[in-house]
Design an enzyme around this catalytic site. Structure first.
Site, PDB file in Angstrom:
ATOM      1  N   ASN A 134       0.869  -1.174   0.000  1.00  0.00           N
ATOM      2  CA  ASN A 134       0.000   0.000   0.000  1.00  0.00           C
ATOM      3  C   ASN A 134       0.909   1.228   0.000  1.00  0.00           C
ATOM      4  O   ASN A 134       1.549   1.521   0.997  1.00  0.00           O
ATOM      5  CB  ASN A 134      -0.892  -0.041   1.253  1.00  0.00           C
ATOM      6  N   TRP A 135       0.948   1.898  -1.139  1.00  0.00           N
ATOM      7  CA  TRP A 135       1.868   3.041  -1.258  1.00  0.00           C
ATOM      8  C   TRP A 135       1.346   4.312  -0.596  1.00  0.00           C
ATOM      9  O   TRP A 135       2.041   5.317  -0.542  1.00  0.00           O
ATOM     10  CB  TRP A 135       2.174   3.308  -2.743  1.00  0.00           C
ATOM     11  N   LYS A 136       0.094   4.309  -0.164  1.00  0.00           N
ATOM     12  CA  LYS A 136      -0.492   5.487   0.488  1.00  0.00           C
ATOM     13  C   LYS A 136      -0.229   6.739  -0.370  1.00  0.00           C
ATOM     14  O   LYS A 136      -0.281   6.648  -1.596  1.00  0.00           O
ATOM     15  CB  LYS A 136       0.059   5.624   1.913  1.00  0.00           C
ATOM     16  N   HIS A 159      -9.280   1.186   5.589  1.00  0.00           N
ATOM     17  CA  HIS A 159      -7.967   1.363   6.215  1.00  0.00           C
ATOM     18  C   HIS A 159      -8.102   2.299   7.419  1.00  0.00           C
ATOM     19  O   HIS A 159      -8.934   3.206   7.424  1.00  0.00           O
ATOM     20  CB  HIS A 159      -6.973   1.942   5.192  1.00  0.00           C
ATOM     21  N   GLU A 165      -6.398   4.745   8.316  1.00  0.00           N
ATOM     22  CA  GLU A 165      -6.149   6.178   8.078  1.00  0.00           C
ATOM     23  C   GLU A 165      -7.429   6.907   7.651  1.00  0.00           C
ATOM     24  O   GLU A 165      -7.808   7.888   8.299  1.00  0.00           O
ATOM     25  CB  GLU A 165      -4.960   6.340   7.113  1.00  0.00           C
ATOM     26  N   GLU A 172      -4.953  -5.153  10.665  1.00  0.00           N
ATOM     27  CA  GLU A 172      -3.899  -4.155  10.840  1.00  0.00           C
ATOM     28  C   GLU A 172      -4.089  -3.447  12.182  1.00  0.00           C
ATOM     29  O   GLU A 172      -4.829  -2.447  12.263  1.00  0.00           O
ATOM     30  CB  GLU A 172      -3.965  -3.113   9.719  1.00  0.00           C
ATOM     31  N   GLY A 228       3.329   1.763  10.849  1.00  0.00           N
ATOM     32  CA  GLY A 228       4.322   2.823  10.721  1.00  0.00           C
ATOM     33  C   GLY A 228       5.100   3.112  11.991  1.00  0.00           C
ATOM     34  O   GLY A 228       5.770   4.135  12.097  1.00  0.00           O
ATOM     35  N   SER A 265       4.020  -2.729  10.128  1.00  0.00           N
ATOM     36  CA  SER A 265       5.480  -2.857  10.257  1.00  0.00           C
ATOM     37  C   SER A 265       6.016  -4.202   9.753  1.00  0.00           C
ATOM     38  O   SER A 265       6.929  -4.773  10.347  1.00  0.00           O
ATOM     39  CB  SER A 265       5.919  -2.595  11.700  1.00  0.00           C
ATOM     40  N   GLY A 306       3.096  -1.302   4.194  1.00  0.00           N
ATOM     41  CA  GLY A 306       3.170   0.127   3.905  1.00  0.00           C
ATOM     42  C   GLY A 306       4.593   0.522   3.551  1.00  0.00           C
ATOM     43  O   GLY A 306       5.071   0.287   2.433  1.00  0.00           O
ATOM     44  N   GLY A 307       5.305   1.079   4.507  1.00  0.00           N
ATOM     45  CA  GLY A 307       6.643   1.642   4.281  1.00  0.00           C
ATOM     46  C   GLY A 307       7.597   0.757   3.493  1.00  0.00           C
ATOM     47  O   GLY A 307       8.252   1.226   2.548  1.00  0.00           O
TER      48      GLY A 307
HETATM   49  P1  13P Z   1       3.522  -0.042   7.624  1.00  0.00           P
HETATM   50  O1  13P Z   1       3.950  -1.320   6.939  1.00  0.00           O
HETATM   51  O2  13P Z   1       4.291   1.152   7.186  1.00  0.00           O
HETATM   52  O3  13P Z   1       3.482  -0.211   9.114  1.00  0.00           O
HETATM   53  O4  13P Z   1       2.011   0.257   7.157  1.00  0.00           O
HETATM   54  C1  13P Z   1       1.053  -0.756   7.207  1.00  0.00           C
HETATM   55  C2  13P Z   1      -0.158  -0.314   6.500  1.00  0.00           C
HETATM   56  O5  13P Z   1      -0.839   0.612   6.914  1.00  0.00           O
HETATM   57  C3  13P Z   1      -0.502  -1.001   5.250  1.00  0.00           C
HETATM   58  O6  13P Z   1      -1.789  -0.685   4.813  1.00  0.00           O
END
Ligand code: 13P
Length: 241
Positions: A9-11, A96, A98, A165, A171, A204, A225-226
């Protein structure tokens, strides 16, 4: 049979130039992965067409980071299923934490998005997860149960992915213990009542913890994510052992 789905997920990262650069490096690193392992990336909307033009779709598919329930209309800032299908998008991330947190997305809206994805031939990736305060108050399972029951109502479990999640692990570098994540994924499987549903863990996920996470019985994939922004690290995750 359960599907294995490794998703990035590149956000709100990566423009079109970054996307081209990423794919140039990433595609050769995943070329030996068999079709039984589904690799998915959710780029920002502006990079989706660059992404689809540079992908052979053999074992890499595109997810969208949102989907609306109407085909078109006065819904500023939203994206319709029709717009995504045109670009061969196969999955849609909904629920998600966020958008739940920053834009007050409700379980009811998430449910409408998930159903819209399914009706349009996409597979929704429905995210659920508790906050740190909820976990500390011992409410994790109750929160997950509510999110699953309300968010998935009326969906078809045979074309569905649920991503667990925990918000406190996103993150932060704090991964949920693999055994604990597995326990919650099993709870989700039982709540859905469909043994073959694909359940992901997210929070993470990194090259150094992917092998342990994927060794768990009830974890069929990850949402990253990251670590999905770097082609070498995401390729190592996709090539988990
Ligand atoms: P991280 O892998 O950066 O913790 O993010 C997870 C995430 O929100 C994937 O949707």
């Amino acid at each position: 049979m359960r599907k294995t789905v490794i998703a990035g997920n590149w956000k709100m990262h990566m423009n079109c130039a970054d996307t081209e650069k990423f794919l140039l490096k990433f595609l050769p690193l995943i070329k030996d992965i068999g079709i039984e392992r589904n690799i998915v990336i959710a780029p920002p909307f502006t990079a989706i067409s660059t992404f689809s033009a540079n992908t052979n779709f053999k074992n890499l598919n595109i997810a969208s980071q949102n989907i609306h329930w109407e085909e078109s209309g006065a819904f500023t800032a939203e994206i319709s299923p029709r717009m995504l299908i045109e670009h061969q998008v196969k999955y849609a991330i909904v629920g998600h934490s966020e958008p739940r947190k920053y834009f007050s997305e409700s379980d009811e809206q998430i449910n409408k998005r998930a159903i819209s994805a399914q009706l349009n031939g996409l597979t929704p990736i429905v995210c659920v997860g508790e906050s740190l305060e909820q976990r500390e108050r011992g409410e994790a399972e109750r929160v997950i149960t509510r999110q699953v029951e309300q968010g998935l109502e009326g969906t078809n479990p045979a074309n569905l992915i649920v991503a667990y999640e925990p918000i406190w692990a996103i993150g932060t570098g704090k991964t949920c213990e693999a055994v604990e994540a597995n326990k919650i994924c099993k709870l989700i499987r039982n709540l859905v009542g469909y043994e073959d549903i694909t359940i992901q863990y997210g929070g993470s996920v990194k090259p150094d913890n992917i092998d342990e996470i994927m060794s768990m019985d009830d974890i069929d994939g990850v949402l990253v994510g990251g670590a999905s922004l770097d082609p070498v690290s995401f390729a190592r995750i996709a090539n988990y052992r």
